[in-house]
Enzyme design. Structure first.
Site, mmCIF file in Angstrom:
data_model
loop_
_atom_site.group_PDB
_atom_site.id
_atom_site.type_symbol
_atom_site.label_atom_id
_atom_site.label_comp_id
_atom_site.label_asym_id
_atom_site.label_seq_id
_atom_site.Cartn_x
_atom_site.Cartn_y
_atom_site.Cartn_z
ATOM 1 C CD GLU A 17 -1.012 -6.334 4.689
ATOM 2 O OE1 GLU A 17 -0.629 -6.633 3.537
ATOM 3 O OE2 GLU A 17 -1.141 -5.158 5.083
ATOM 4 C CG HIS A 67 -3.430 -3.488 3.102
ATOM 5 N ND1 HIS A 67 -2.309 -3.080 3.771
ATOM 6 C CD2 HIS A 67 -4.119 -2.373 2.803
ATOM 7 C CE1 HIS A 67 -2.322 -1.758 3.876
ATOM 8 N NE2 HIS A 67 -3.404 -1.302 3.298
ATOM 9 C CB CYS A 120 -0.991 -0.049 1.165
ATOM 10 S SG CYS A 120 -2.433 0.981 0.852
HETATM 11 N N1 GLN Z 1 -1.933 6.694 3.025
HETATM 12 C C1 GLN Z 1 -2.091 5.995 1.805
HETATM 13 C C2 GLN Z 1 -3.468 6.197 1.203
HETATM 14 O O1 GLN Z 1 -4.385 6.573 1.886
HETATM 15 C C3 GLN Z 1 -1.793 4.520 1.975
HETATM 16 C C4 GLN Z 1 -2.710 3.831 2.918
HETATM 17 C C5 GLN Z 1 -2.193 2.509 3.409
HETATM 18 O O2 GLN Z 1 -0.996 2.233 3.362
HETATM 19 N N2 GLN Z 1 -3.060 1.675 3.937
HETATM 20 O O3 GLN Z 1 -3.672 5.987 0.033
#
Ligand code: GLN
Length: 567
Positions: free
Chosen positions: A546, A544, A385
């Site tokens: 994970e 994600h 992410c």
């Molecule tokens: N801050 C970033 C976004 O909002 C990534 C979010 C994250 O890593 N879950 O796009």
């Protein structure tokens, strides 16, 4: 068969592993052949965990259907090896909000709406809804017996028992037995008090799971039998373990599964198969070799204790991949700010680098420096992410030559916004609608063939291409526009920002490939995976992965990363 309900409550104090115990019981009952699900009750007034700070609450778990919920649900999914819905997390906020909405729309027909019976009724109906289609429904009640907040939930459990009969409801109390330093004796008194508090609500626990530093001896079991009127057979020892996946095996040593089935008037439907689980547990405890992996995060802002909790799914996903490959993973927490201050020297001894998800500007430059180090030195890199967004920023700055490139999350007026908001998110933020408005839950990613990401998913058997099956997907926006011949995977999301499509061809010309994307219903192309083919292993994803890793089914990207790092 009649549905059976198990309520798990905690006595003495919180943080003693109720979630893992609930997840373990769930897995055991599933092994006996019953369709089992698990629900977490969080007695706080927040509607969900989405707006809670990690320091308050640890990791936010994201479900397939986009719920932002308690991390215990993550343990349930990992242990049960099945997907749960956002409905499996019930908060006081949701209960009251539903009741008030119903009252405002006249659905109570002019009756006085009261704490009893309406609140427990709403709780019961939510438990039944989440449990629909399952044989056994476990409900873990958050907090500790004696808290004001969890009274309505315990009251609901008792009402359900009255409605269904005792043979269909089991209560498990999880307590803690301290061994005070100065007397070196395990004390049962707090447990006795917790049992008494439950009695006051009319609840007589069927099982007492005794969490403690060491196993419970027979003297202590007998004491609990005498003082609490519970046969020693139903007093289960639950000592500390280094590896949480041992917990169901420990419970089974005490025949907990069959004892619970007995109380529910059920017989095993099949013989449990623990062979693979045991093998993986053994490989976690005694791996053939060990490797050191650096996880670069916001250490100072979060604090040493909660940091690990905030990334619990990433830890577990690394562990699952390691278990499958018989490789022990030593995770080192590197504070991104330390890299900002002292450079990359600290990264020298690691076999692989991970930059997990994150928000906001703190530590960002340190993370970018670490990513550059991994890219230039051919060290395996896995970005999750924010870890993908910053890899894109790094590449733009140092390879494409846009020295000031950034994500507009950190630098809103940037002239080379390689990571930016899409129009729909811009609207949401303008109106300050923060709750449950990120891009949440599972989305399809159409993979590009002949890429590393494609090969890793292919090997795992997780790619779908069957257009007939796509008809079963209820929320069509999750599937997006998938065409015949497309091969795609589903991973979960939680973010607002995206790769800016304007720059894509520039990246590809210089060797950073987008190996998967989501084609949204609205016609947007959202980049899901990146990789650098000239590098040993440089892979990152907007998702994600994970959240879809479990002991017996590790995530393909983590598996690839650990395998390459160990070479
Ligand atoms: N801050 C970033 C976004 O909002 C990534 C979010 C994250 O890593 N879950 O796009």
């Amino acid at each position: 068969m009649k549905q059976k309900f198990i309520f798990v409550a905690g006595g003495v104090m919180s943080g003693v592993g109720k979630g893992i115990a609930t997840a373990s019981i769930g897995r055991i009952l599933k092994e006996y052949g019953y369709k089992t699900t698990a629900i977490k009750v969080d007695p706080y007034i927040n509607f969900d965990a989405g707006t809670l700070r990690p320091t308050e609450h640890g990791e936010v778990w994201v479900t397939e259907d986009g719920g932002e919920i308690d991390q215990d649900l993550g343990s349930y999914e990992r242990f049960l090896g099945q997907e749960l819905s956002r409905r499996n997390n019930i908060t006081t906020g949701q209960v009251y909000s539903a009741i008030i909405e119903r009252e405002r729309s006249g659905k109570y027909g002019g009756k006085t709406v009261q704490f009893i019976p309406h609140v427990p009724q709403e709780i019961i109906s939510r438990i039944k809804e989440a449990g629909n289609g399952y044989n056994i429904i476990l409900t873990e009640i958050g907090g500790t017996i004696g808290d004001y907040e969890n009274i309505p939930f315990l009251f609901a459990a008792k009402s359900l028992e009255r409605e269904l009969g005792k043979e269909n409801v089991v209560y498990v109390l999880i307590t803690y037995l301290p061994v005070p330093h100065h007397i070196s004796e395990m004390k049962t008194k707090p447990t006795q008090q917790a049992i008494k508090s439950l009695y006051q609500l009319g609840i007589f626990p069927d099982f007492i799971l005794c969490r403690a530093h060491q196993p419970l001896d027979n003297v202590r079991k007998k004491k609990i039998e005498t003082y609490a009127n519970i046969e020693t057979d139903y007093v289960i020892s639950a000592p500390d373990v280094d590896n949480v996946y041992e917990v169901p095996l420990n419970f089974e040593r005490e025949k907990l599964g069959k004892k619970i089935l007995g109380k529910l008037h059920l017989n095993p439907l099949k013989k449990p198969k623990w062979e693979e689980w045991k093998k993986l547990v053994k490989s976690i405890n005694h791996p053939k070799k060990e490797i050191d992996i650096a996880m670069i995060g916001k250490y100072i802002d979060i604090g040493a204790f909660t940091l690990k909790d905030s990334y619990i799914s990433v830890n577990e996903a690394l562990r699952h991949a390691g278990a499958m490959l018989n490789i022990g993973i030593n995770i080192h927490w590197i504070d991104a700010k330390e890299i900002e201050e002292n450079g990359t020297e600290i990264l020298k001894n690691f076999r692989g680098l991970v930059v997990p998800g994150g928000f906001g500007l703190s530590g960002v430059e340190g993370k970018i420096t670490a990513i550059k180090y991994a890219r230039e030195n051919n060290i395996p890199y896995l970005g999750l992410c924010f870890g993908m967004q910053l890899a894109v920023v790094e590449f733009a700055r140092n390879v494409l030559g846009f020295s000031n490139a950034h994500t507009t999350e950190v630098d809103p007026k940037n002239r080379n916004p390689v990571i930016d908001l899409m129009p729909s998110q811009r609207e949401v933020l303008k109106e300050s609608r923060y709750g449950a408005t990120m891009r949440l839950g599972a989305y399809s990613a159409i993979l590009r063939k002949n890429t590393l990401v494609y090969r890793l998913y292919k090997e795992s058997g997780r790619i779908s291409s069957d257009m007939k099956k796509t008809k079963d997907i209820k929320e069509k926006f999750r599937l997006g526009k998938v065409r015949k011949g497309d091969e795609f995977v589903f991973e979960r999301h939680r973010h607002r920002y995206e790769v800016n499509p304007k720059f894509i061809s520039k990246f590809e010309k210089k060797g950073l490939i987008f190996s998967g994307m989501h084609r949204s219903i609205a016609g947007e192309k959202l980049m899901e995976f990146i990789e650098i083919p000239a590098h040993r292993f440089f892979v990152a994803t907007q998702a994600h992965p994970e959240f879809k890793s479990s002991l017996c089914h590790p995530s393909p990207l983590f598996l690839g990363f650990v395998r390459e790092s160990a070479k």
